[in-house]
Write a protein that holds these residues in place. Structure first.
Motif, short mmCIF file in Angstrom:
data_model
loop_
_atom_site.label_atom_id
_atom_site.label_comp_id
_atom_site.label_asym_id
_atom_site.label_seq_id
_atom_site.Cartn_x
_atom_site.Cartn_y
_atom_site.Cartn_z
N UNK A 139 -30.29 -14.06 17.11
CA UNK A 139 -31.14 -14.64 16.05
C UNK A 139 -30.66 -14.11 14.71
N UNK A 140 -30.58 -14.97 13.74
CA UNK A 140 -30.19 -14.54 12.40
C UNK A 140 -31.39 -13.95 11.70
N UNK A 141 -31.28 -12.67 11.35
CA UNK A 141 -32.41 -11.97 10.70
C UNK A 141 -31.96 -11.49 9.32
N UNK A 142 -32.92 -11.19 8.48
CA UNK A 142 -32.56 -10.69 7.15
C UNK A 142 -33.77 -10.57 6.26
N UNK A 143 -33.50 -10.45 4.98
CA UNK A 143 -34.57 -10.35 3.99
C UNK A 143 -35.11 -11.77 3.76
N UNK A 144 -36.44 -11.90 3.80
CA UNK A 144 -37.03 -13.23 3.63
C UNK A 144 -37.34 -13.44 2.16
#
Ligand code: SAM
Ligand code: ZN
Ligand code: ZN
Length: 254
Positions: free
Chosen positions: A143-148
């Motif tokens: 899953x691509x995760x990061x700062x929203x």
């Protein structure tokens, strides 16, 4: 089956020459860019020509500013019933589906200890399967995760995906191993916009079987290289090249 929509990879507007960034020393899977949300305007309010009501105070005008979400999960939650969960196939207005689906999906599909980060090489760091690991065709790889960040926030990051109508996921300083996936003209994974446990997610799916110690890649698309102003350095061709779909005029050698 949930409706699958291909994501636009990296809505990039960077004009400056390219530099390979150093990876953050410590990655947090996801976080909210709180200050940006506090000042961000809803896209539809921004361009609105509606007259401000007489007697309206500065404080009430500020209501046009988007309410800062408290948690990543609140922001990513599906609104309405039209989204179907990839895990349990329930629609997003059904009570049976929720966070448990999301947790179970991740546990089932993303075993730990499958991926190595290697580099830096010609394309910076990259994500590889570990020795002895094979990922079958069709498997969900990560899953691509990061700062929203708000969709209206400045977009110079090269680590940015958009979830249309929701937010941008920017893995420049937060994220997981998927932020190290480089681009290839003959990729072995593809990103999709999906729904799991009433949550909008960006998932990578294997396009074919991926063998041990193989680099995991997806195709950023011609527009990415066109906007970034450098050529694709993948080994599908001997020389640096523009991927299919890019306009010939703008690319220049890295
Ligand atoms: C999402 S990051 C991928 C991880 C990156 N290699 C790193 O070390 O952080 C995207 C950046 O990687 C590099 N990159 C990835 N694929 C590339 C390719 N096919 N050709 C040239 N540069 C590439 C570019 O610097 C690009 O801006
Ligand atoms: Zn579900
Ligand atoms: Zn290429």
């Amino acid at each position: 089956m949930a409706k699958q929509a291909l994501f636009k990879a990296y809505d990039l507007t960077r004009k400056k020459p390219h530099k390979i960034p150093s990876p953050p020393t410590k990655l947090t899977e996801s976080r909210l860019s709180e200050n940006e949300w506090k000042v961000s305007k809803r896209p539809e309010v921004r361009g609105s020509k509606k007259p401000v009501k007489k007697g309206r105070t500065k404080k009430s005008a500020a209501a046009a500013v988007e309410k800062a979400p408290k948690r990543a999960a609140d922001l990513l939650r599906c609104k309405g019933g039209e989204f179907q969960c990839l895990h349990c196939e329930a629609f997003s207005d059904e009570a049976s589906c929720g966070t448990a689906c999301y947790k179970q999906f991740r546990r089932e599909h993303f075993p730990s200890d499958r991926i190595d980060i290697r580099g830096p090489g010609l394309l910076g760091y990259g994500a590889f399967t570990k020795p002895g690991v094979t990922i079958p065709k069709g498997a969900w790889v990560g899953e691509y995760l990061g700062e929203l960040r708000p969709l209206t926030a400045d977009t110079t990051s090269t680590y940015r995906f958009e979830i249309p109508g929701v937010c941008a996921v920017d893995a420049r300083s937060s994220g997981n191993w998927t932020r190290f996936i480089n681009s290839h003209c003959r990729p072995n994974v593809k990103p999709w916009g999906e729904t799991v446990g009433k949550r909008h997610v960006i998932l990578f799916q294997a396009l074919r079987e991926i063998g041990p110690e193989e680099e995991i890649t997806f195709n950023y698309g011609g527009r990415y290289f066109e906007n970034a102003g450098f050529l694709c350095g993948c080994d599908a061709q001997k020389k640096a090249h523009l991927p299919a779909g890019a306009k010939q005029t703008k690319g220049k050698k890295k």
